[in-house]
Scaffold this motif. Structure first.
Motif, PDB file in Angstrom:
ATOM      1  N   ALA A 119       0.804  -1.214   0.000  1.00 11.44           N
ATOM      2  CA  ALA A 119       0.000   0.000   0.000  1.00 11.44           C
ATOM      3  C   ALA A 119       0.843   1.272   0.000  1.00 11.44           C
ATOM      4  O   ALA A 119       0.688   2.136  -0.875  1.00 11.44           O
ATOM      5  CB  ALA A 119      -0.955  -0.009   1.195  1.00 11.44           C
ATOM      6  N   ARG A 120       1.718   1.418   0.980  1.00 16.76           N
ATOM      7  CA  ARG A 120       2.489   2.656   1.079  1.00 16.76           C
ATOM      8  C   ARG A 120       3.382   2.894  -0.141  1.00 16.76           C
ATOM      9  O   ARG A 120       3.401   3.997  -0.695  1.00 16.76           O
ATOM     10  CB  ARG A 120       3.308   2.658   2.365  1.00 16.76           C
ATOM     11  CG  ARG A 120       2.481   2.802   3.640  1.00 16.76           C
ATOM     12  CD  ARG A 120       3.354   2.624   4.882  1.00 16.76           C
ATOM     13  NE  ARG A 120       2.598   2.687   6.113  1.00 16.76           N
ATOM     14  CZ  ARG A 120       2.391   3.786   6.836  1.00 16.76           C
ATOM     15  NH1 ARG A 120       2.905   4.930   6.411  1.00 16.76           N
ATOM     16  NH2 ARG A 120       1.694   3.747   7.956  1.00 16.76           N
ATOM     17  N   PRO A 121       4.154   1.893  -0.596  1.00 24.82           N
ATOM     18  CA  PRO A 121       4.951   2.119  -1.807  1.00 24.82           C
ATOM     19  C   PRO A 121       4.110   2.464  -3.032  1.00 24.82           C
ATOM     20  O   PRO A 121       4.508   3.310  -3.836  1.00 24.82           O
ATOM     21  CB  PRO A 121       5.682   0.783  -1.995  1.00 24.82           C
ATOM     22  CG  PRO A 121       5.726   0.188  -0.637  1.00 24.82           C
ATOM     23  CD  PRO A 121       4.454   0.592   0.025  1.00 24.82           C
ATOM     24  N   LEU A 122       2.933   1.824  -3.172  1.00 20.73           N
ATOM     25  CA  LEU A 122       2.084   2.112  -4.324  1.00 20.73           C
ATOM     26  C   LEU A 122       1.512   3.530  -4.271  1.00 20.73           C
ATOM     27  O   LEU A 122       1.479   4.239  -5.285  1.00 20.73           O
ATOM     28  CB  LEU A 122       0.954   1.090  -4.416  1.00 20.73           C
ATOM     29  CG  LEU A 122       1.355  -0.287  -4.940  1.00 20.73           C
ATOM     30  CD1 LEU A 122       0.215  -1.287  -4.758  1.00 20.73           C
ATOM     31  CD2 LEU A 122       1.758  -0.222  -6.414  1.00 20.73           C
ATOM     32  N   TYR A 123       1.049   3.947  -3.095  1.00 18.84           N
ATOM     33  CA  TYR A 123       0.530   5.313  -2.967  1.00 18.84           C
ATOM     34  C   TYR A 123       1.619   6.332  -3.278  1.00 18.84           C
ATOM     35  O   TYR A 123       1.392   7.329  -3.974  1.00 18.84           O
ATOM     36  CB  TYR A 123      -0.001   5.552  -1.555  1.00 18.84           C
ATOM     37  CG  TYR A 123      -1.355   4.953  -1.272  1.00 18.84           C
ATOM     38  CD1 TYR A 123      -2.440   5.181  -2.128  1.00 18.84           C
ATOM     39  CD2 TYR A 123      -1.575   4.162  -0.140  1.00 18.84           C
ATOM     40  CE1 TYR A 123      -3.688   4.624  -1.860  1.00 18.84           C
ATOM     41  CE2 TYR A 123      -2.820   3.613   0.134  1.00 18.84           C
ATOM     42  CZ  TYR A 123      -3.868   3.853  -0.728  1.00 18.84           C
ATOM     43  OH  TYR A 123      -5.115   3.310  -0.463  1.00 18.84           O
ATOM     44  N   LEU A 124       2.817   6.095  -2.764  1.00 21.92           N
ATOM     45  CA  LEU A 124       3.918   7.024  -2.999  1.00 21.92           C
ATOM     46  C   LEU A 124       4.299   7.053  -4.470  1.00 21.92           C
ATOM     47  O   LEU A 124       4.476   8.128  -5.062  1.00 21.92           O
ATOM     48  CB  LEU A 124       5.127   6.629  -2.147  1.00 21.92           C
ATOM     49  CG  LEU A 124       6.372   7.514  -2.289  1.00 21.92           C
ATOM     50  CD1 LEU A 124       6.057   8.958  -1.928  1.00 21.92           C
ATOM     51  CD2 LEU A 124       7.513   6.974  -1.429  1.00 21.92           C
ATOM     52  N   ALA A 125       4.426   5.884  -5.079  1.00 16.47           N
ATOM     53  CA  ALA A 125       4.792   5.828  -6.498  1.00 16.47           C
ATOM     54  C   ALA A 125       3.722   6.473  -7.366  1.00 16.47           C
ATOM     55  O   ALA A 125       4.029   7.153  -8.356  1.00 16.47           O
ATOM     56  CB  ALA A 125       5.021   4.373  -6.922  1.00 16.47           C
TER      57      ALA A 125
ATOM     58  N   ILE B 172      12.191   0.100  -6.681  1.00 15.40           N
ATOM     59  CA  ILE B 172      12.387   0.324  -8.112  1.00 15.40           C
ATOM     60  C   ILE B 172      11.355  -0.401  -8.976  1.00 15.40           C
ATOM     61  O   ILE B 172      10.850   0.161  -9.958  1.00 15.40           O
ATOM     62  CB  ILE B 172      13.826  -0.063  -8.546  1.00 15.40           C
ATOM     63  CG1 ILE B 172      14.084   0.293 -10.003  1.00 15.40           C
ATOM     64  CG2 ILE B 172      14.088  -1.540  -8.280  1.00 15.40           C
ATOM     65  CD1 ILE B 172      13.942   1.765 -10.324  1.00 15.40           C
ATOM     66  N   LEU B 173      10.997  -1.643  -8.639  1.00 18.18           N
ATOM     67  CA  LEU B 173      10.022  -2.360  -9.469  1.00 18.18           C
ATOM     68  C   LEU B 173       8.629  -1.764  -9.334  1.00 18.18           C
ATOM     69  O   LEU B 173       7.893  -1.668 -10.325  1.00 18.18           O
ATOM     70  CB  LEU B 173      10.001  -3.843  -9.093  1.00 18.18           C
ATOM     71  CG  LEU B 173      11.239  -4.648  -9.476  1.00 18.18           C
ATOM     72  CD1 LEU B 173      11.101  -6.092  -9.003  1.00 18.18           C
ATOM     73  CD2 LEU B 173      11.468  -4.617 -10.995  1.00 18.18           C
TER      74      LEU B 173
ATOM     75  N   GLY C 255      13.355  -5.439  -4.823  1.00 17.36           N
ATOM     76  CA  GLY C 255      13.695  -4.657  -6.011  1.00 17.36           C
ATOM     77  C   GLY C 255      14.190  -5.428  -7.214  1.00 17.36           C
ATOM     78  O   GLY C 255      14.345  -4.853  -8.288  1.00 17.36           O
ATOM     79  N   SER C 256      14.440  -6.735  -7.078  1.00 15.50           N
ATOM     80  CA  SER C 256      14.896  -7.506  -8.236  1.00 15.50           C
ATOM     81  C   SER C 256      14.807  -8.994  -7.967  1.00 15.50           C
ATOM     82  O   SER C 256      14.908  -9.430  -6.814  1.00 15.50           O
ATOM     83  CB  SER C 256      16.339  -7.149  -8.624  1.00 15.50           C
ATOM     84  OG  SER C 256      17.260  -7.671  -7.679  1.00 15.50           O
TER      85      SER C 256
ATOM     86  N   ASP D 224       5.256   3.932 -13.283  1.00 20.77           N
ATOM     87  CA  ASP D 224       5.765   4.937 -14.225  1.00 20.77           C
ATOM     88  C   ASP D 224       5.639   4.516 -15.684  1.00 20.77           C
ATOM     89  O   ASP D 224       5.929   5.302 -16.588  1.00 20.77           O
ATOM     90  CB  ASP D 224       7.232   5.246 -13.929  1.00 20.77           C
ATOM     91  CG  ASP D 224       7.408   6.129 -12.708  1.00 20.77           C
ATOM     92  OD1 ASP D 224       6.385   6.566 -12.144  1.00 20.77           O
ATOM     93  OD2 ASP D 224       8.567   6.379 -12.306  1.00 20.77           O
ATOM     94  N   GLY D 225       5.258   3.257 -15.937  1.00 21.72           N
ATOM     95  CA  GLY D 225       5.139   2.795 -17.311  1.00 21.72           C
ATOM     96  C   GLY D 225       6.450   2.379 -17.938  1.00 21.72           C
ATOM     97  O   GLY D 225       6.560   2.271 -19.165  1.00 21.72           O
ATOM     98  N   ASP D 226       7.458   2.101 -17.115  1.00 21.08           N
ATOM     99  CA  ASP D 226       8.764   1.645 -17.586  1.00 21.08           C
ATOM    100  C   ASP D 226       8.770   0.116 -17.526  1.00 21.08           C
ATOM    101  O   ASP D 226       9.204  -0.475 -16.539  1.00 21.08           O
ATOM    102  CB  ASP D 226       9.865   2.241 -16.704  1.00 21.08           C
ATOM    103  CG  ASP D 226      11.254   1.781 -17.120  1.00 21.08           C
ATOM    104  OD1 ASP D 226      11.392   1.138 -18.189  1.00 21.08           O
ATOM    105  OD2 ASP D 226      12.211   2.059 -16.360  1.00 21.08           O
TER     106      ASP D 226
END
Length: 247
Positions: free
Chosen positions: A12-18, A207-208, A96-97, A214-216
């Motif tokens: 939740a928190r990473p998604l809201y921030l991203a 990063i992921l 992240g990977s 971000d659409g990357d």
């Protein structure tokens, strides 16, 4: 682009921030973390969400999920492209990977994972970290065994299955640096001490999650075009696309 991101609330928190920092317009849907206890049920729920997405309103749908026990294998992109991380589970998204997760798994296969959102949004208020069934899942399993085999046999089976604790020897708190996770970290450390496990604190990497929002989508993501199905790949790619055969 206008993106719809469907994710597990353990992120939740990473998604809201991203989403707040994304150059795109992002509509975020979070689903309960307990759905992964039954991969088939999670798959059905995700497919309902995908089918309900209006292609006129969103350019693509991103799934903030790993393979999750096969839950995302079998999902079909309807009229909107669907983007999936090439990840076996959410631990890859926390670290992240795939490479970093593989290194941790090889070095410490008996690791029990803790993260802030996972613990904060654990409705059962149990101490289950990632890497083991929740109490609700164990209770459902027990009830099924009672119905099938009787209470005495169910008790024996559950005791035998409870041997999972002997295979774990390390607790890890993953710190993504989003919010104050000190209470969760303290809980992870205390439970490690109670169980006689080693304890580690690892820095997470968003990063992921950031790239998904971000659409990357190069390399570490699979993009399903309308009419394609996600299938478990059984290799380093984790998932692959195949056309849906005409019915």
């Amino acid at each position: 682009m206008r993106l719809r991101i469907i994710g597990c609330e353990v992120l939740a928190r990473p998604l809201y921030l991203a989403a707040a920092r994304s150059p795109h317009v992002v509509d975020l849907t979070l689903l309960k973390q307990g759905l992964h206890d039954r991969p088939g049920g999670l798959r059905d729920r995700l497919q309902v969400e995908l089918d309900a997405t209006d292609p006129a309103a969103h350019d693509a749908v991103g799934l903030a999920y790993g393979l999750c026990g096969g839950a995302t294998s079998g999902l079909v992109a309807p009229a909107t492209p669907v983007v999936l991380p090439r990840a076996h589970d959410c631990i890859t998204l926390f670290l992240g990977s795939r490479e970093r997760y593989a290194e941790e798994f090889i070095a410490h296969p008996g690791t029990y994972w803790y993260a802030q959102d996972f613990m904060e949004r654990n409705d059962s208020q149990t101490s289950a970290g990632m890497g083991a069934e929740s109490d609700e899942a164990r209770q459902r399993t027990y009830e099924e065994y009672v119905e099938k085999y009787g209470r005495d046999n169910a008790d024996y089976l559950m005791e035998t299955l409870g041997e999972w604790r002997r295979h774990y020897d390390r607790a890890v708190y993953v710190d993504l640096g989003v919010g104050d996770g000190s209470a969760v970290e303290r809980q992870a450390r205390d439970e490690a001490a109670d169980r006689g496990w080693a304890y580690d604190r690892l820095p997470g990497d968003m990063i992921l999650v950031k790239r998904l929002v971000d659409g990357d989508w190069a390399d570490d993501f699979l993009v399903l075009q309308p009419g394609e199905r996600a299938v478990q790949a059984w290799d380093e790619g984790v998932v692959r696309a195949e056309p849906v055969e005409a019915s």
